[in-house]
Design an enzyme around this catalytic site. Structure first.
Site, short mmCIF file in Angstrom:
data_model
loop_
_atom_site.label_atom_id
_atom_site.label_comp_id
_atom_site.label_asym_id
_atom_site.label_seq_id
_atom_site.Cartn_x
_atom_site.Cartn_y
_atom_site.Cartn_z
N LYS A 44 96.81 93.41 100.46
CA LYS A 44 95.85 93.03 101.52
C LYS A 44 94.79 92.12 100.92
O LYS A 44 94.31 92.38 99.82
CB LYS A 44 95.18 94.30 102.09
CG LYS A 44 94.05 94.04 103.09
CD LYS A 44 94.53 93.42 104.38
CE LYS A 44 93.35 93.06 105.30
NZ LYS A 44 93.82 92.35 106.52
N CYS A 126 91.72 83.12 106.77
CA CYS A 126 91.54 84.28 107.66
C CYS A 126 90.81 83.87 108.93
O CYS A 126 89.70 83.35 108.86
CB CYS A 126 90.75 85.39 106.98
SG CYS A 126 90.47 86.77 108.12
C1 DHB Z 1 92.84 89.10 108.42
C2 DHB Z 1 93.68 88.26 109.09
C3 DHB Z 1 94.22 87.22 108.43
O1 DHB Z 1 95.07 86.37 109.04
C4 DHB Z 1 93.90 86.99 107.12
O2 DHB Z 1 94.41 85.94 106.49
C5 DHB Z 1 93.07 87.84 106.45
C6 DHB Z 1 92.53 88.90 107.12
C7 DHB Z 1 92.25 90.23 109.13
O3 DHB Z 1 91.91 90.11 110.30
O4 DHB Z 1 92.06 91.28 108.48
#
Ligand code: DHB
Length: 307
Positions: A44, A126
């Site tokens: 993540k 993001c």
């Molecule tokens: C999140 C979504 C994304 O597309 C990303 O690259 C990083 C984080 C999110 O909403 O947590």
């Protein structure tokens, strides 16, 4: 033989989890280590400090994909930096995101100073943090942050990109990236700021940002393939590509590779189907390759024909 190479790492097959998918906690990461036909583990996206993320509902399943506005919930980068140094079952890709360029530099400095020798991926895309635009849509800001990174960072590092929709933008991002020693690009992140309308309730389906959120799944496959193809045509040969977006079948994995992907990651379909998806996709990919007489991914990688 489905082995593939990325930076200094050989992977047993082409498939990865998309960052954000089943990779936030110790338990989830342990599940990935035990998932057959998943060749590597992407963490993540980690930030300088832990984050709870946006309010629920923040993920919504759709017949043709998904919409999410997670807001970067994560345990903070020290947890993930520790994890990748302990993971022995599979190669890892350590995803890092910053709420500012200064944050990014601080996190990457610690990775540089650590014993981690694997691949890092800087998420420049993001879409779901209120008030924080996607860095990679700003070509000047992207160049600036990469200039700062490569003043000190000497380990393998790639970037995660948002989808682009204009050929000029492909030219512009490739011109920036070709000036730096990045190992790979991962394309695409979710298609940002879609809006799903529940007509019965006359309302949105996710809470944050008034319902605007990132789209994933089958509906974004053509966008993902276009980005893989367009970037493969423009990036230096030594920059590998991770194709992400819209994979639901082995044929979709094949299509990503045909467009030039070295590896392919799966997001929404993992949530819909579970971690067994990697076995199914691999079986389907192998059956298709056999039917076509291909033995290795390199036999057809990037070989998409034009009319
Ligand atoms: C999140 C979504 C994304 O597309 C990303 O690259 C990083 C984080 C999110 O909403 O947590």
């Amino acid at each position: 033989n489905l082995t593939t190479q990325l930076a200094n790492v050989t992977f047993d097959g082409p498939l990865l989890n998309a960052s954000g998918i089943h990779c936030q906690t110790s338990a989830e990461l342990a599940d990935l280590a035990n998932t057959s036909n998943l060749a590597g583990i992407v963490t993540k996206s980690a930030t300088l400090f832990p984050r709870k993320g946006n309010e629920n509902p923040r993920y919504h399943d759709l017949p043709y994909g998904s919409i999410n506005s997670m807001g970067l919930p994560n345990l903070g980068y020290p947890f993930y930096l520790d994890y990748v140094q302990q993971e022995k079952a599979k190669p890892t890709i350590l995803s890092v995101a910053g709420l500012s360029a200064d944050d990014v530099i601080e996190v990457l400095s610690d990775i540089q100073d650590s014993k981690y020798q694997g691949i890092t991926e800087l998420n420049l895309s993001c879409p779901n943090v209120p008030g924080k635009p996607q860095t990679a849509y700003d070509f000047v800001a992207t160049r600036k942050v990469l200039e700062r990174v490569f003043e000190f960072f000497t380990k393998p590092i790639g970037v995660k990109l948002p989808p682009y929709f204009d050929l000029v933008h492909f030219d512009q991002i490739a011109a920036v990236l070709n000036d730096f020693p990045i190992t790979h690009v991962n394309t695409v992140n979710s298609v940002g700021n879609g809006l799903v309308v529940d007509v019965a309730k006359e309302q949105v389906v996710t809470k944050a940002k008034g319902g605007f959120g990132g789209l994933g799944g089958a509906m974004i496959l053509p966008t993902a393939l276009a980005n893989v193809r367009a970037l493969r045509q423009r990036l230096n040969d030594n920059i590998a590509i991770i194709g992400t977006g819209g994979v639901t079948t082995g044929a979709d994995v094949f299509a990503h590779i045909l467009c030039g992907a070295d590896m392919v990651s799966v997001g929404t379909q993992v949530i819909k189907e579970g971690l067994g998806v990697y076995d199914r996709l691999t079986q389907e990919l192998e059956a298709l390759m056999t039917e076509k007489g291909y033995e290795r991914l390199a036999d057809f990688r990037g070989q998409l024909r034009e009319l």
